[in-house]
Design an enzyme around this catalytic site. Structure first.
Site, PDB file in Angstrom:
ATOM      1  N   ASP A  26     -31.655 -16.720 -23.770  1.00  0.00           N
ATOM      2  CA  ASP A  26     -30.843 -15.512 -23.556  1.00  0.00           C
ATOM      3  C   ASP A  26     -29.368 -15.905 -23.593  1.00  0.00           C
ATOM      4  O   ASP A  26     -29.023 -17.083 -23.421  1.00  0.00           O
ATOM      5  CB  ASP A  26     -31.173 -14.862 -22.201  1.00  0.00           C
ATOM      6  N   SER A  27     -28.516 -14.900 -23.776  1.00  0.00           N
ATOM      7  CA  SER A  27     -27.074 -15.171 -23.746  1.00  0.00           C
ATOM      8  C   SER A  27     -26.654 -15.690 -22.372  1.00  0.00           C
ATOM      9  O   SER A  27     -25.636 -16.367 -22.253  1.00  0.00           O
ATOM     10  CB  SER A  27     -26.306 -13.884 -24.055  1.00  0.00           C
ATOM     11  N   GLY A  59     -23.292  -8.858 -26.189  1.00  0.00           N
ATOM     12  CA  GLY A  59     -23.503  -7.431 -26.470  1.00  0.00           C
ATOM     13  C   GLY A  59     -22.543  -6.754 -27.406  1.00  0.00           C
ATOM     14  O   GLY A  59     -22.936  -5.891 -28.176  1.00  0.00           O
ATOM     15  N   CYS A  89     -33.736 -11.794 -25.197  1.00  0.00           N
ATOM     16  CA  CYS A  89     -32.438 -11.132 -25.295  1.00  0.00           C
ATOM     17  C   CYS A  89     -32.582 -10.076 -26.380  1.00  0.00           C
ATOM     18  O   CYS A  89     -32.930 -10.405 -27.527  1.00  0.00           O
ATOM     19  CB  CYS A  89     -31.394 -12.181 -25.685  1.00  0.00           C
ATOM     20  N   THR A  91     -30.238  -8.197 -27.693  1.00  0.00           N
ATOM     21  CA  THR A  91     -29.151  -8.252 -28.672  1.00  0.00           C
ATOM     22  C   THR A  91     -29.484  -9.288 -29.754  1.00  0.00           C
ATOM     23  O   THR A  91     -29.327  -9.032 -30.948  1.00  0.00           O
ATOM     24  CB  THR A  91     -27.824  -8.600 -27.961  1.00  0.00           C
ATOM     25  N   GLU A 173     -22.922 -11.191 -15.061  1.00  0.00           N
ATOM     26  CA  GLU A 173     -22.558 -12.590 -15.372  1.00  0.00           C
ATOM     27  C   GLU A 173     -21.476 -13.096 -14.413  1.00  0.00           C
ATOM     28  O   GLU A 173     -21.385 -14.283 -14.141  1.00  0.00           O
ATOM     29  CB  GLU A 173     -22.061 -12.709 -16.824  1.00  0.00           C
ATOM     30  N   CYS A 207     -32.167  -4.231 -22.110  1.00  0.00           N
ATOM     31  CA  CYS A 207     -31.328  -5.431 -22.042  1.00  0.00           C
ATOM     32  C   CYS A 207     -31.916  -6.230 -20.885  1.00  0.00           C
ATOM     33  O   CYS A 207     -32.120  -5.675 -19.788  1.00  0.00           O
ATOM     34  CB  CYS A 207     -29.877  -5.063 -21.744  1.00  0.00           C
ATOM     35  N   HIS A 209     -30.796  -8.306 -18.947  1.00  0.00           N
ATOM     36  CA  HIS A 209     -29.973  -8.431 -17.740  1.00  0.00           C
ATOM     37  C   HIS A 209     -30.221  -7.275 -16.746  1.00  0.00           C
ATOM     38  O   HIS A 209     -30.061  -7.448 -15.541  1.00  0.00           O
ATOM     39  CB  HIS A 209     -28.476  -8.409 -18.090  1.00  0.00           C
TER      40      HIS A 209
END
Ligand code: DGL
Length: 288
Positions: A26-27, A59, A89, A91, A173, A207, A209
């Site tokens: 994931d990012s 994103g 993820c 995205t 984040e 998403c 997150h």
């Protein structure tokens, strides 16, 4: 003593040879919401998590950048023994998965990369009574229309609204999810959905997150509305995938080991993981 050392090194050698974790990328911290469900459903498997926290959020980045960052991460995970990588993820799944599967995997014929959008869209219709659903996601996922395209393949009569929540990932984040500012931005996006369509009875957190702030989201969503996280859906889908692909299942090592890589300082990563998930972990900092 010599016998002990012999067995110790033999064990390390055996372990190295027998280490082919499932890569989870994931990012940043979002993929942990998928990883934790994978661990529950496949407790014997080894997992190697990689969060590209130093370059998150993805994103609002361009197609080319998301593809290039995602490919870096996938190649890193391959080089560390992963034969199977899950892009945890949306995205990256929306902007990089197809290119990686159709182009880059030619160089890695016995490796596979899977995304998180398809498993979620396959079951969406069964989750909604009104057949009105909202997908909350990053700007990149929304503008790719991946959800609309995939949902149409499985369910024709659904009304789907997509909505981007660009402030949510930076708040997560940066460890700001308990702040008044976070609640303001969460309420703003939720109100917008019901303003667009008050028949929505299912919200897909598109998403990875977003499940990290599900409690905060719930504050502004009517009780009868379902909030759907992808973790359990992706875990069921991966379990089925491994049953259908016994060769891949055998290739994935099973020592019940979970390791974490981050492009951020590892102390920061460990502290934020504890805050967000309650898990005490030790990560290793890498450079992509
Ligand atoms: N967790 C990610 C997703 O599912 C990406 C968030 C971001 O980096 O913007 O889309």
């Amino acid at each position: 003593m010599w016998l002990f050392l012999y067995f110790y090194f033999f064990k390390i050698q055996f372990h190295l040879k027998n280490y082919s974790p499932i890569g989870v990328f994931d990012s940043g911290y979002g993929g942990l919401t998928v990883l934790n469900e994978l661990i529950k459903k496949l407790p014997e498997n080894d997992f190697l998590y990689l969060g590209d926290n130093a370059r998150a959020p993805y994103g609002s980045r361009s197609f080319e950048i998301v593809y290039s960052f995602t490919l870096d991460a996938v190649q890193e995970l391959f080089s560390r023994g992963c034969k199977l990588v899950i892009l945890a993820c949306n995205t990256a799944s929306a902007k990089a998965l197809r290119n990686i599967q159709q182009k880059d995997l030619f160089d890695y014929p016995d490796h596979r990369v899977l995304g998180v959008i398809r498993p979620s869209t396959e079951i969406i219709e069964g989750l909604s009574k009104t057949k009105h659903v909202a997908v909350l996601a990053t700007e990149g996922t929304v503008s790719s229309n991946s959800y609309l395209i995939e949902i149409e393949k499985f369910s024709e009569k659904m009304s789907v609204i997509q909505h981007a929540c660009p402030m949510w990932v930076p708040l997560i984040e940066n460890g700001e999810i308990e702040s008044d500012g976070a609640l303001y931005f969460i309420k703003k996006e939720i109100d917008h959905i019901f303003h667009l369509d008050n028949l929505v009875d299912t919200i897909i957190l598109g998403c990875t997150h977003y499940p990290l702030i599900e409690a905060q989201i719930r504050k502004f969503v009517p009780n009868h509305v379902n909030i759907v996280s992808q973790g359990p859906i992706v875990a069921d889908s991966l379990k089925e995938y491994l049953l259908r692909h016994p060769q891949m299942d055998t290739a994935c090592s099973k020592n019940g080991q979970v390791d974490y890589l981050t492009t951020e300082q590892s102390d920061t990563f460990n502290t934020n993981v504890l805050k967000l998930t309650g898990d005490i972990i030790t990560s290793t900092k890498i450079k992509l």
